[in-house]
Design a protein around this motif. Structure first.
Motif, PDB file in Angstrom:
ATOM      1  N   LEU A  66      48.024  46.201  38.555  1.00 55.06           N
ATOM      2  CA  LEU A  66      48.496  44.687  38.537  1.00 55.06           C
ATOM      3  C   LEU A  66      49.984  44.501  38.463  1.00 55.06           C
ATOM      4  O   LEU A  66      50.642  45.257  37.717  1.00 55.06           O
ATOM      5  CB  LEU A  66      47.775  44.073  37.147  1.00 55.06           C
ATOM      6  N   HIS A  67      50.573  43.341  38.861  1.00 52.60           N
ATOM      7  CA  HIS A  67      51.860  43.224  38.935  1.00 52.60           C
ATOM      8  C   HIS A  67      52.112  41.758  38.634  1.00 52.60           C
ATOM      9  O   HIS A  67      51.222  40.917  38.720  1.00 52.60           O
ATOM     10  CB  HIS A  67      52.552  43.543  40.510  1.00 52.60           C
ATOM     11  N   VAL A 108      40.680  37.103  35.402  1.00 47.50           N
ATOM     12  CA  VAL A 108      39.815  37.942  35.019  1.00 47.50           C
ATOM     13  C   VAL A 108      39.688  39.084  36.301  1.00 47.50           C
ATOM     14  O   VAL A 108      39.604  38.552  37.153  1.00 47.50           O
ATOM     15  CB  VAL A 108      38.433  37.468  34.560  1.00 47.50           C
ATOM     16  N   VAL A 109      39.713  40.276  35.869  1.00 45.11           N
ATOM     17  CA  VAL A 109      39.842  41.343  36.763  1.00 45.11           C
ATOM     18  C   VAL A 109      38.518  42.335  36.092  1.00 45.11           C
ATOM     19  O   VAL A 109      38.746  42.984  35.263  1.00 45.11           O
ATOM     20  CB  VAL A 109      40.907  42.288  37.058  1.00 45.11           C
ATOM     21  N   THR A 110      37.252  42.075  36.828  1.00 45.78           N
ATOM     22  CA  THR A 110      36.170  43.152  36.162  1.00 45.78           C
ATOM     23  C   THR A 110      36.135  44.209  37.115  1.00 45.78           C
ATOM     24  O   THR A 110      35.103  45.053  36.754  1.00 45.78           O
ATOM     25  CB  THR A 110      34.987  42.159  36.138  1.00 45.78           C
ATOM     26  N   GLY A 124      39.537  49.491  41.064  1.00 45.62           N
ATOM     27  CA  GLY A 124      40.488  49.813  41.973  1.00 45.62           C
ATOM     28  C   GLY A 124      41.020  48.496  42.548  1.00 45.62           C
ATOM     29  O   GLY A 124      41.235  48.539  43.951  1.00 45.62           O
ATOM     30  N   ASN A 125      41.396  47.495  41.965  1.00 47.61           N
ATOM     31  CA  ASN A 125      41.902  46.204  42.550  1.00 47.61           C
ATOM     32  C   ASN A 125      43.599  46.440  42.564  1.00 47.61           C
ATOM     33  O   ASN A 125      44.089  47.112  41.760  1.00 47.61           O
ATOM     34  CB  ASN A 125      41.517  44.943  41.649  1.00 47.61           C
ATOM     35  N   GLN A 126      43.875  45.803  43.449  1.00 47.19           N
ATOM     36  CA  GLN A 126      45.375  45.539  43.698  1.00 47.19           C
ATOM     37  C   GLN A 126      45.751  44.200  43.620  1.00 47.19           C
ATOM     38  O   GLN A 126      45.467  43.425  44.743  1.00 47.19           O
ATOM     39  CB  GLN A 126      45.610  46.234  45.139  1.00 47.19           C
ATOM     40  N   LEU A 127      46.427  43.958  42.595  1.00 49.55           N
ATOM     41  CA  LEU A 127      46.981  42.517  42.556  1.00 49.55           C
ATOM     42  C   LEU A 127      48.389  42.386  42.580  1.00 49.55           C
ATOM     43  O   LEU A 127      48.960  43.220  41.631  1.00 49.55           O
ATOM     44  CB  LEU A 127      46.342  41.666  41.251  1.00 49.55           C
ATOM     45  N   THR A 128      48.903  41.626  43.152  1.00 51.81           N
ATOM     46  CA  THR A 128      50.618  41.729  43.234  1.00 51.81           C
ATOM     47  C   THR A 128      50.915  40.263  42.887  1.00 51.81           C
ATOM     48  O   THR A 128      50.276  39.137  43.193  1.00 51.81           O
ATOM     49  CB  THR A 128      50.966  41.947  44.579  1.00 51.81           C
TER      50      THR A 128
END
Length: 105
Positions: free
Chosen positions: A61-62, A96-98, A101-105
């Motif tokens: 997460l960024h 919410v990130v459940t 391996g998610n890439q959030l920018t």
């Protein structure tokens, strides 16, 4: 002397009655208070307001979490969180990130 004895007895009786009433009120409040909703499931999140909740693994997460203002709604205890990685809030939820391996920018 008789008046002082009478006053002493009245004061003792009044104090005992008030103490018993206070105890009864305390017990009633304790026994009738609603229990807060349990957080059920592994890695569940429950809060008043949530800017960002992350329950997954290996997420990148960024940036900062979204700002969540004081929003109306129920109290935290009113809203159950159900299931693994569940999220609930009494106010607002920004993000919410459940997953994993998610890439959030």
């Amino acid at each position: 002397m008789a008046d002082l004895d009478t006053a002493d007895r009245v004061a003792s009786l009044t104090g005992s009655v008030l103490a018993a009433a206070g105890l009864a009120l305390s017990l009633y409040t304790l026994l009738t208070s609603p229990a807060s909703a349990p957080v059920a499931g592994a890695r569940s999140v429950q809060a008043g307001s949530i800017g960002r909740a992350v329950t997954g693994d290996n997420n990148h997460l960024h940036g900062s979490a979204p700002q969540v203002g004081a929003m109306g709604g129920g109290t935290v205890g009113d809203i159950p969180t159900v299931g693994e990685r569940g999220v609930s809030a009494g106010g607002g939820i920004g993000e919410v990130v459940t997953g994993d391996g998610n890439q959030l920018t």
